[in-house]
Design a protein around this motif. Structure first.
Motif, PDB file in Angstrom:
ATOM      1  N   UNK A 402       0.829  -1.197   0.000  1.00 60.14           N
ATOM      2  CA  UNK A 402       0.000   0.000   0.000  1.00 60.14           C
ATOM      3  C   UNK A 402       0.873   1.261   0.000  1.00 60.14           C
ATOM      4  N   UNK A 403       1.934   1.236   0.791  1.00 63.26           N
ATOM      5  CA  UNK A 403       2.838   2.379   0.833  1.00 63.26           C
ATOM      6  C   UNK A 403       3.509   2.617  -0.518  1.00 63.26           C
ATOM      7  N   UNK A 404       3.945   1.527  -1.167  1.00 65.69           N
ATOM      8  CA  UNK A 404       4.602   1.652  -2.463  1.00 65.69           C
ATOM      9  C   UNK A 404       3.657   2.220  -3.517  1.00 65.69           C
ATOM     10  N   UNK A 405       2.355   1.908  -3.380  1.00 65.87           N
ATOM     11  CA  UNK A 405       1.356   2.384  -4.322  1.00 65.87           C
ATOM     12  C   UNK A 405       0.831   3.775  -3.956  1.00 65.87           C
ATOM     13  N   UNK A 406       1.393   4.335  -2.872  1.00 66.94           N
ATOM     14  CA  UNK A 406       0.947   5.668  -2.453  1.00 66.94           C
ATOM     15  C   UNK A 406      -0.370   5.659  -1.704  1.00 66.94           C
ATOM     16  N   UNK A 407      -0.768   4.485  -1.233  1.00 63.93           N
ATOM     17  CA  UNK A 407      -2.021   4.364  -0.495  1.00 63.93           C
ATOM     18  C   UNK A 407      -1.802   4.668   0.985  1.00 63.93           C
ATOM     19  N   UNK A 408      -2.875   4.921   1.687  1.00 60.86           N
ATOM     20  CA  UNK A 408      -2.805   5.245   3.112  1.00 60.86           C
ATOM     21  C   UNK A 408      -2.686   3.978   3.953  1.00 60.86           C
ATOM     22  N   UNK A 409      -1.857   4.047   4.965  1.00 62.91           N
ATOM     23  CA  UNK A 409      -1.708   2.963   5.925  1.00 62.91           C
ATOM     24  C   UNK A 409      -1.928   3.533   7.315  1.00 62.91           C
TER      25      UNK A 409
END
Length: 409
Positions: A402-409
């Motif tokens: 998720x972080x690599x895809x720019x998503x929120x964690x």
């Protein structure tokens, strides 16, 4: 697990039911913005669990108004530029208002900030902060009695259990002075991450000092420190020192002054707890009564399982006169007298070395633990390790993706 008097953490399915009667912001059983924020913070490497009383929501309300809480829901575990957060919020509030609110949240210690790269430039970034080491420590010099009471209540009702569950902590204990390590048993790489004075002499700095939030908190509830009147016992190094100075929390000191502060900690009887990596950004000089980590760990039946120290004390019973000075200095009550000599309980000794520096007979030395651990290289490595231990392989991979895809964690 060890604190039987603590109320258990509320299961996810029961959270809304428990809070309906006491939380006016719950409508038709749906979680309000503060409950959503609690769950969002609970996804971090350091947990932020729910409780039956909802004291954690009261703590959040002291730091965030409802709009700020909504904005915090859009923050990631790592700092991001304001433009990215603005897109996640679908443009509401307007960009400049969002920037102003984020800066305000940093100033009151509710969120994290740091330099990030955007389009080839270094710009300010903003991210969510854990409760510790984070939101609570950021309240230094602005604490209120009510905030302290909420924090202590939360510690009793669920956070203590969550904090001591993991194998890797955010802090570790190192010898107060490398000279108390038995000759010939320390050297090589060990000296770089267990000999704090050597690390300070080798690193570039800068160096900072600030007030201890734990000692300040105890004073606000009428529990003055019995070991020292000095509040400036929290030390910082490198970028952390510069950031804390910009926030008005710390003042910069020279390398020599920093080393003198370590010497003063040894004389006073404070435990050295640096950040748990080989490039620590901070070093806490901790009193066993005021420090939230030490005071709560002392209640554990086996503190060694939490600290996992690289050294433990050993007593030469033939040289020991049984004066008992070491018993008074031990932060974990690991020493007792038996047969006219001091004896160490290996399940309670955390390898701080305070007993050895006060022994008039020089009968106590620190010896390498059976299994010495090399801490992670930096803070990012430390938090990755904590996340892996909490979420397992699959959970860590999902969050990493998720972080690599720019998503929120």
């Amino acid at each position: 697990q060890y604190h039987r008097g603590a109320r258990s953490i509320v299961p996810e399915a029961r959270v809304a039911d428990v809070r309906i009667e006491s939380d006016p912001n719950l409508i038709m059983g749906k979680p309000d913005v503060y409950r959503r924020l609690q769950r969002h913070l609970d996804s971090m490497p350091i947990p932020f669990p729910a409780t039956e009383s909802g004291v954690e929501l009261r703590f959040l309300r002291r730091l965030f108004d409802p709009e700020e809480a909504r904005i915090a829901l859009a923050l990631n575990v790592l700092p991001e530029p304001v433009e990215k957060i603005h897109r996640r919020l679908k443009g509401d509030p307007p960009l400049e208002e969002l920037r102003r609110r984020l800066v305000g949240l940093v100033r009151k210690g509710a969120i994290n900030s740091g330099a990030v790269r955007r389009k080839g430039r270094t710009v300010p970034g903003y991210g969510k902060a854990p409760l510790v080491i984070g939101m609570f420590e950021f309240q230094v010099n602005r604490l209120t009695r009510e905030t302290v009471e909420d924090f202590h209540a939360y510690m009793e009702e669920g956070f203590r259990e969550a904090m001591f569950t993991g194998k890797t902590g955010q802090m570790r204990t190192v010898p107060i002075n490398a000279e108390v390590v038995a000759p010939g048993e320390s050297g090589g790489e060990v000296g770089r991450y267990d000999d704090l004075r050597a690390y300070v002499r080798e690193t570039a700095g800068p160096f900072g000092v600030m007030n201890c939030v734990c000692r300040e908190a105890r004073g606000l509830v009428g529990e003055s420190c019995r070991i020292t009147d000095d509040h400036e016992t929290c030390l910082s190094i490198g970028g952390s020192a510069l950031w804390l100075r910009r926030m008005g929390k710390a003042r910069l000191v020279s390398r020599e002054q920093f080393l003198e502060l370590l010497d003063r900690a040894e004389r006073t009887g404070l435990v050295l707890q640096p950040q748990n990596n080989r490039e620590p950004g901070f070093v806490c000089c901790c009193c066993p009564e005021c420090c939230e980590v030490l005071s709560n760990a002392r209640r554990l039946p086996r503190p060694v399982e939490f600290f996992r120290p690289n050294y433990q004390a050993g007593v030469d019973s033939g040289a020991c006169s049984g004066c008992g000075r070491c018993l008074k200095r031990c932060p974990m009550q690991a020493l007792s007298l038996a047969g006219g000599a001091a004896r160490v309980d290996p399940e309670r000794c955390i390898g701080c070395g305070l007993c050895a520096t006060t022994c008039p007979d020089q009968a106590i030395r620190l010896h390498p633990a059976a299994q010495r651990r090399v801490p992670p290289r930096n803070a990012q490595g430390m938090y990755r390790k904590i996340m892996f231990e909490r979420d397992g392989v699959l959970g860590t991979l999902v969050k990493g993706a998720r972080l690599l895809l720019g998503r929120k964690v």
